[in-house]
Design a protein around this motif. Structure first.
Motif, PDB file in Angstrom:
ATOM      1  N   GLN A 189       0.821  -1.209   0.000  1.00  0.00           N
ATOM      2  CA  GLN A 189       0.000   0.000   0.000  1.00  0.00           C
ATOM      3  C   GLN A 189       0.853   1.256   0.000  1.00  0.00           C
ATOM      4  OE1 GLN A 189      -0.592   2.341   2.679  1.00  0.00           O
ATOM      5  NE2 GLN A 189      -2.187   3.451   1.561  1.00  0.00           N
ATOM      6  N   THR A 196      -5.120   1.266  -2.770  1.00  0.00           N
ATOM      7  CA  THR A 196      -5.478   1.152  -1.359  1.00  0.00           C
ATOM      8  C   THR A 196      -6.852   0.525  -1.185  1.00  0.00           C
ATOM      9  OG1 THR A 196      -4.159   3.130  -0.905  1.00  0.00           O
ATOM     10  CG2 THR A 196      -5.707   2.448   0.782  1.00  0.00           C
ATOM     11  N   HIS A 197      -7.818   0.883  -2.046  1.00  0.00           N
ATOM     12  CA  HIS A 197      -9.164   0.325  -1.904  1.00  0.00           C
ATOM     13  C   HIS A 197      -9.176  -1.184  -2.129  1.00  0.00           C
ATOM     14  CE1 HIS A 197      -8.467   1.177  -6.112  1.00  0.00           C
ATOM     15  NE2 HIS A 197      -9.503   0.460  -6.457  1.00  0.00           N
ATOM     16  N   ALA A 200      -7.720  -2.747   1.085  1.00  0.00           N
ATOM     17  CA  ALA A 200      -8.707  -2.653   2.159  1.00  0.00           C
ATOM     18  C   ALA A 200      -9.794  -3.713   1.988  1.00  0.00           C
ATOM     19  CB  ALA A 200      -9.315  -1.255   2.194  1.00  0.00           C
ATOM     20  N   SER A 204     -10.693  -6.717   4.509  1.00  0.00           N
ATOM     21  CA  SER A 204     -12.058  -6.891   4.994  1.00  0.00           C
ATOM     22  C   SER A 204     -12.488  -8.352   4.922  1.00  0.00           C
ATOM     23  CB  SER A 204     -13.012  -6.015   4.174  1.00  0.00           C
ATOM     24  OG  SER A 204     -14.352  -6.234   4.561  1.00  0.00           O
ATOM     25  N   PHE A 243      -5.158   4.693   3.906  1.00  0.00           N
ATOM     26  CA  PHE A 243      -5.461   3.306   4.256  1.00  0.00           C
ATOM     27  C   PHE A 243      -6.519   3.265   5.359  1.00  0.00           C
ATOM     28  CE2 PHE A 243      -5.341  -0.898   3.858  1.00  0.00           C
ATOM     29  CZ  PHE A 243      -4.239  -1.648   4.203  1.00  0.00           C
ATOM     30  N   HIS A 246     -10.039   3.983   3.946  1.00  0.00           N
ATOM     31  CA  HIS A 246     -10.674   2.862   3.246  1.00  0.00           C
ATOM     32  C   HIS A 246     -11.016   1.723   4.202  1.00  0.00           C
ATOM     33  CE1 HIS A 246     -10.561   4.145  -0.950  1.00  0.00           C
ATOM     34  NE2 HIS A 246      -9.418   4.753  -0.660  1.00  0.00           N
ATOM     35  N   LEU A 247     -10.271   1.579   5.294  1.00  0.00           N
ATOM     36  CA  LEU A 247     -10.665   0.607   6.312  1.00  0.00           C
ATOM     37  C   LEU A 247     -11.968   1.033   6.984  1.00  0.00           C
ATOM     38  CD1 LEU A 247      -7.226  -0.210   7.996  1.00  0.00           C
ATOM     39  CD2 LEU A 247      -8.524  -1.645   6.420  1.00  0.00           C
ATOM     40  N   GLN A 250     -14.708   0.130   4.564  1.00  0.00           N
ATOM     41  CA  GLN A 250     -15.000  -1.304   4.584  1.00  0.00           C
ATOM     42  C   GLN A 250     -15.525  -1.766   5.944  1.00  0.00           C
ATOM     43  OE1 GLN A 250     -14.936  -3.563   2.226  1.00  0.00           O
ATOM     44  NE2 GLN A 250     -13.926  -2.493   0.548  1.00  0.00           N
ATOM     45  N   CYS A 284     -13.148   9.197   2.980  1.00  0.00           N
ATOM     46  CA  CYS A 284     -14.107   8.542   3.881  1.00  0.00           C
ATOM     47  C   CYS A 284     -15.285   9.438   4.249  1.00  0.00           C
ATOM     48  CB  CYS A 284     -13.403   8.080   5.156  1.00  0.00           C
ATOM     49  SG  CYS A 284     -12.755   9.413   6.185  1.00  0.00           S
TER      50      CYS A 284
END
Length: 665
Positions: A189, A196-197, A200, A204, A243, A246-247, A250, A284
């Motif tokens: 990453q 990054t997506h 993530a 997930s 990161f 995107h976490l 998710q 986000c």
């Protein structure tokens, strides 16, 4: 005559009898044979008849069966010797084979840093020859295979193949290799934030089955963000918060972490913190609007207050206005989830709540390192993971065909990874030519500069060969008809990721400036803009300009054009005010003092004329004042010298007149 014949025959047959007795002595029959031969000879002599003529025939007939008896005995004596030799040869071969295997195993123990290349067929043979599948040697080989497999899968993941790679990933022991997996994800990453997506989404899926892996990743990302924030490392900070954003999208981590990060970034208002926070909210913001509308509203109100206060730079104000425009469009350009990456059902999602400033957070870096386990514990862990993996994938444990195909694929991947890490020393410099070709193909086949940097960092570039990458980027930039910022962005990214590239680019500037007279005008202009980009982004230090001195003697027409291109590009990117402020900074005087020489009025006048000719005369205001002051001092000195000369002339005239009057009197 008869007696003479008997004597001759007895003398002729004596050696045969001796041979027979000698052969029979080994079986203790010497006495019987000697007595029979002596009795027959003595009887013939005493009788004095003609019978002794037939006696030699009986002896000859007796010799034939004795010779026939000797042949099988000799053959029987030879057989054991041959069998002994054959058995000894087998033992030597077996001992040689074991010695070579132990030698290879000892080489394997050296590891990656101090070891040697072992071909894949030898590695396969080592796996087969190790009878104890729980020994430390076998555990180390299994650990290396696990590391290579995880790195290969993480590097290959993208939107189209993520579903297939997740199945392959769960076939690896992610409980033992969770540290390796998280480290590989974080590094990938950081090298390519554009994916990054995808990473993530992969986390997930793994987090829904193995929550401890997701928790470990979140803790390491938070620690990475803390270190980068303390060091004012904008690039690493941007990658870390992307990161985390995107976490949050998710639902691997709670939205409270996102609100905490945004609050921390907006606590001390600086241009960089505002830019980083804007990029974070863009990624986000849609999730925050859905999960915590009140928190998102408070963050946007803070942005509005900062915008109304007007204490930040105009460019950053435009960035904040762009964020409000994204919000007005309902994040159409920054969706929360892509349809292809929505892989986990809502009831299967596991969300972690981690405090950003918790001092008890540990990264557990020790699990990245191999540690041999006791045999019983290792076998129990393997059996436990086999059961867990089968349960996750929904397959039966006795499915032998699938395991065989998976083992074949893993062996092929191991062979490919081993081939990629192979190191060949070629003193004909053919490997250097191949490296340059590979670098050129990577640069020209990439669509985005981040993708190109990611590919370059994945090349097998040994220590000391980074200069080839810098040279290739400069050459590719010089060969274009017009300046392409694609190459300069790659150089900036490499310089920020690895300081060794920064040093090489600084050395390349000195080399290019000393040989600038050999370049054509188009190449000279492209290279000047290339280094100007690195200067105004602070990718390389400004101390590289310390060797430049603008005088008529130390510059040529080509070098003056090179300096002109650099300063005009800096003025275009920064503006004349910021450029003048940077040049007037006391800390920069050692680096840029050569552009404004103050040692002689001639050099000062030459520098003023140069900057005025290229349209940057504003930069020479202080130098003009210095020149005027020097001219005034020079004029006063000339007047003083003239007055002292006139006074000396008048004194000489008066002395001559007085001497003449005295002589007349």
């Amino acid at each position: 005559s008869a007696h003479l014949g008997l004597a001759r025959t007895a003398h002729r047959d004596a050696p045969a009898c001796c041979d027979v007795t000698g052969a029979m002595a080994k079986k203790k029959k010497k006495s019987g044979s000697s007595s029979s031969s002596s009795s027959s000879s003595s009887g013939g002599v005493a009788g004095g008849t003609a019978t002794p003529i037939a006696e030699p025939k009986k002896e000859e007939r007796r010799e034939e069966p004795e010779r026939e008896e000797r042949k099988p005995r000799q053959e029987e004596e030879r057989k054991p010797r041959q069998e002994v030799k054959q058995e000894g040869g087998d033992e030597d071969l077996e001992a040689y084979r074991k010695r070579k295997i132990t030698q290879i195993e000892s080489l394997e123990k050296l590891g990656r840093s101090g070891g040697v290349y072992v071909p894949p067929y030898k590695l396969a043979r080592l796996h087969q020859d190790i009878e104890d599948k729980t020994s430390p040697e076998f555990q180390r080989q299994a650990w290396e295979a696990l590391r290579k497999s995880i790195n290969g899968l993480v590097n290959k993941v993208n939107v189209s193949n993520i579903k297939n790679l997740v199945e392959e990933l769960f076939q690896e022991n992610l409980v033992r290799g969770r540290g390796l997996f998280v480290r590989s994800i974080v590094r990938a990453q950081m090298a390519s934030p554009g994916f990054t997506h995808v990473f993530a989404a992969l986390i997930s899926v793994v987090n829904s089955k193995l929550p401890e892996v997701g928790d470990l990743l979140i803790r390491r990302v938070i620690l990475q963000f803390r270190r980068a924030y303390k060091r004012n490392d904008k690039i690493v900070t941007t990658a870390a918060i992307k990161f985390m954003a995107h976490l949050v999208n998710q639902k691997v981590v709670s939205e409270l972490l996102a609100l905490h990060v945004a609050t921390l970034l907006l606590e001390r208002v600086t241009d960089d913190s505002i830019e980083v926070c804007v990029s974070f909210i863009q990624e986000c913001g849609q999730a925050l609007e859905e999960l915590s509308a009140a928190g998102a509203h408070a963050i946007y109100e803070r942005f509005r207050n900062i915008l109304h206060e007007g204490e930040i730079d105009r460019r950053v104000q435009y960035v904040i206005e762009g964020l409000f425009e994204v919000r007005r469009k309902k994040y159409s350009d920054f969706p929360m989830l892509v349809a292809e990456l929505d892989l986990v059902d809502e009831e299967d999602q596991i969300t972690h709540e981690v405090d950003l400033l918790d001092d008890t957070i540990k990264g557990e870096e020790s699990i990245n390192i191999f540690k041999a386990q006791p045999p019983e514990e290792y076998a129990a862990d393997e059996a436990k993971w086999k059961h867990i993996g089968a349960e996750i994938l929904g397959i039966e444990e006795h499915d032998g065909s699938d395991s065989s195909t998976d083992s074949d694929d893993s062996e092929e991947e191991k062979a490919a990874d081993q081939k990629a890490t192979q190191k060949i020393l070629d003193f004909s410099e053919q490997d250097l030519v191949n490296l340059r070709r590979s670098i050129y193909l990577v640069i020209m086949s990439s669509l985005h500069f981040e993708e190109c940097v990611h590919k370059i960092l994945k090349l097998n570039i040994s220590e000391g060969q980074e200069k080839e990458v810098c040279t290739m980027l400069i050459d590719c930039c010089a060969m274009d008809k017009m300046f392409n910022r694609f190459f300069a962005l790659q150089a900036e990214r490499l310089s920020r990721l690895q300081p060794v590239y920064q040093e090489h680019f600084a050395a390349m500037f000195d080399q290019q400036f000393n040989t600038v007279h050999r370049l054509e005008t188009n190449k000279l202009r492209n290279i000047g803009k290339f280094f100007s980009h690195l200067l105004y982004t602070d990718a390389i230090p400004w101390t590289i300009l310390s060797q430049v001195k603008i005088t008529e003697e130390t510059t040529t027409s080509s070098s003056r054009i090179f300096i002109k291109v650099i300063f005009q590009e800096l003025c275009e990117q920064w503006g004349i005010k910021k450029l003048a402020a940077r040049l007037a900074d006391p800390d920069m005087q050692e680096a840029v003092g050569g552009f404004f020489p103050r040692d002689h009025p001639k050099n000062m006048r030459f520098a003023i004329n140069f900057f005025t000719a290229i349209g940057l005369g504003v930069l020479t205001e202080d130098l003009r004042k210095q020149l005027e002051h020097a001219q005034v001092i020079q004029k006063t000195k000339a007047i003083e010298e003239q007055t002292t000369g006139d006074s000396s002339d008048s004194d000489s005239d008066s002395s001559s007149s007085s001497s003449s009057s005295s002589s007349s009197s």
